[in-house]
Design a protein around this motif. Structure first.
Motif, mmCIF file in Angstrom:
data_model
loop_
_atom_site.group_PDB
_atom_site.id
_atom_site.type_symbol
_atom_site.label_atom_id
_atom_site.label_comp_id
_atom_site.label_asym_id
_atom_site.label_seq_id
_atom_site.Cartn_x
_atom_site.Cartn_y
_atom_site.Cartn_z
ATOM 1 N N LYS A 144 0.829 -1.210 0.000
ATOM 2 C CA LYS A 144 0.000 0.000 0.000
ATOM 3 C C LYS A 144 0.858 1.253 0.000
ATOM 4 O O LYS A 144 0.585 2.204 -0.732
ATOM 5 C CB LYS A 144 -0.925 0.007 1.218
ATOM 6 N N GLU A 145 1.910 1.278 0.820
ATOM 7 C CA GLU A 145 2.785 2.447 0.863
ATOM 8 C C GLU A 145 3.571 2.617 -0.433
ATOM 9 O O GLU A 145 3.792 3.736 -0.884
ATOM 10 C CB GLU A 145 3.718 2.343 2.059
ATOM 11 N N ALA A 146 3.988 1.528 -1.041
ATOM 12 C CA ALA A 146 4.716 1.607 -2.310
ATOM 13 C C ALA A 146 3.802 2.135 -3.411
ATOM 14 O O ALA A 146 4.225 2.932 -4.252
ATOM 15 C CB ALA A 146 5.275 0.239 -2.683
ATOM 16 N N GLU A 147 2.534 1.700 -3.428
ATOM 17 C CA GLU A 147 1.582 2.182 -4.438
ATOM 18 C C GLU A 147 1.292 3.665 -4.237
ATOM 19 O O GLU A 147 1.195 4.438 -5.192
ATOM 20 C CB GLU A 147 0.289 1.366 -4.375
ATOM 21 N N ALA A 148 1.147 4.094 -2.960
ATOM 22 C CA ALA A 148 0.897 5.500 -2.668
ATOM 23 C C ALA A 148 2.073 6.365 -3.100
ATOM 24 O O ALA A 148 1.897 7.451 -3.642
ATOM 25 C CB ALA A 148 0.605 5.689 -1.183
ATOM 26 N N ALA A 149 3.287 5.874 -2.881
ATOM 27 C CA ALA A 149 4.479 6.619 -3.294
ATOM 28 C C ALA A 149 4.610 6.681 -4.801
ATOM 29 O O ALA A 149 5.057 7.681 -5.367
ATOM 30 C CB ALA A 149 5.729 5.978 -2.678
ATOM 31 N N ALA A 150 4.193 5.618 -5.493
ATOM 32 C CA ALA A 150 4.298 5.588 -6.949
ATOM 33 C C ALA A 150 3.283 6.495 -7.608
ATOM 34 O O ALA A 150 3.529 7.052 -8.673
ATOM 35 C CB ALA A 150 4.134 4.162 -7.453
ATOM 36 N N THR A 151 2.098 6.658 -7.005
ATOM 37 C CA THR A 151 1.049 7.472 -7.602
ATOM 38 C C THR A 151 1.033 8.893 -7.068
ATOM 39 O O THR A 151 0.228 9.695 -7.540
ATOM 40 C CB THR A 151 -0.334 6.849 -7.360
ATOM 41 N N ALA A 152 1.889 9.204 -6.114
ATOM 42 C CA ALA A 152 1.923 10.559 -5.552
ATOM 43 C C ALA A 152 2.432 11.541 -6.605
ATOM 44 O O ALA A 152 3.343 11.227 -7.364
ATOM 45 C CB ALA A 152 2.833 10.606 -4.325
ATOM 46 N N PRO A 153 1.820 12.736 -6.684
ATOM 47 C CA PRO A 153 2.287 13.730 -7.666
ATOM 48 C C PRO A 153 3.690 14.214 -7.287
ATOM 49 O O PRO A 153 4.010 14.414 -6.132
ATOM 50 C CB PRO A 153 1.272 14.868 -7.552
#
Length: 80
Positions: free
Chosen positions: A69-78
Motif C-alpha cells: 500500500k505504501e509503495a503504491e501510494a508513493a508511486a502514484t503521488a504527484p
C-alpha cells in the motif's frame, strides 16, 4: 472500434511476428539484466531497490518495501 487483425506467418528464419518489437519491457539497461521484479504479494513490477526479501511459504520471496500500500501510494503521488 476493433483492432485490425494482424496476420501472422512463420518466416523461413523462424520469426513469427512482424509487428512486435523484440525484447521485454522489463529488461534492464544495465549489465545485470533484472531492473525490475514483481512483488510476490501484489504482483506489481517495482525496481529492485524498492523490494525487500521476506520468508514466505518456506522460501525467500521479494515483496514491496515497506508495504504494498505504501509503495503504491508513493508511486502514484504527484511529483513536485
Amino acid at each position: 472500434m476493433a483492432k485490425a487483425d494482424t496476420k501472422t506467418t512463420i518466416d523461413a528464419d523462424g520469426l513469427r511476428y512482424r509487428s512486435k518489437t523484440p525484447g521485454s519491457p522489463f529488461t534492464a539497461a544495465g549489465a545485470f539484466g533484472a531492473a525490475t521484479m514483481s512483488c510476490f504479494l501484489c504482483g506489481k513490477h517495482r525496481p529492485r531497490s524498492q523490494l525487500k526479501s521476506r520468508r514466505l511459504l518456506g522460501k525467500a520471496q521479494f515483496v514491496c518495501a515497506p508495504s504494498c500500500k505504501e509503495a503504491e501510494a508513493a508511486a502514484t503521488a504527484p511529483k513536485a
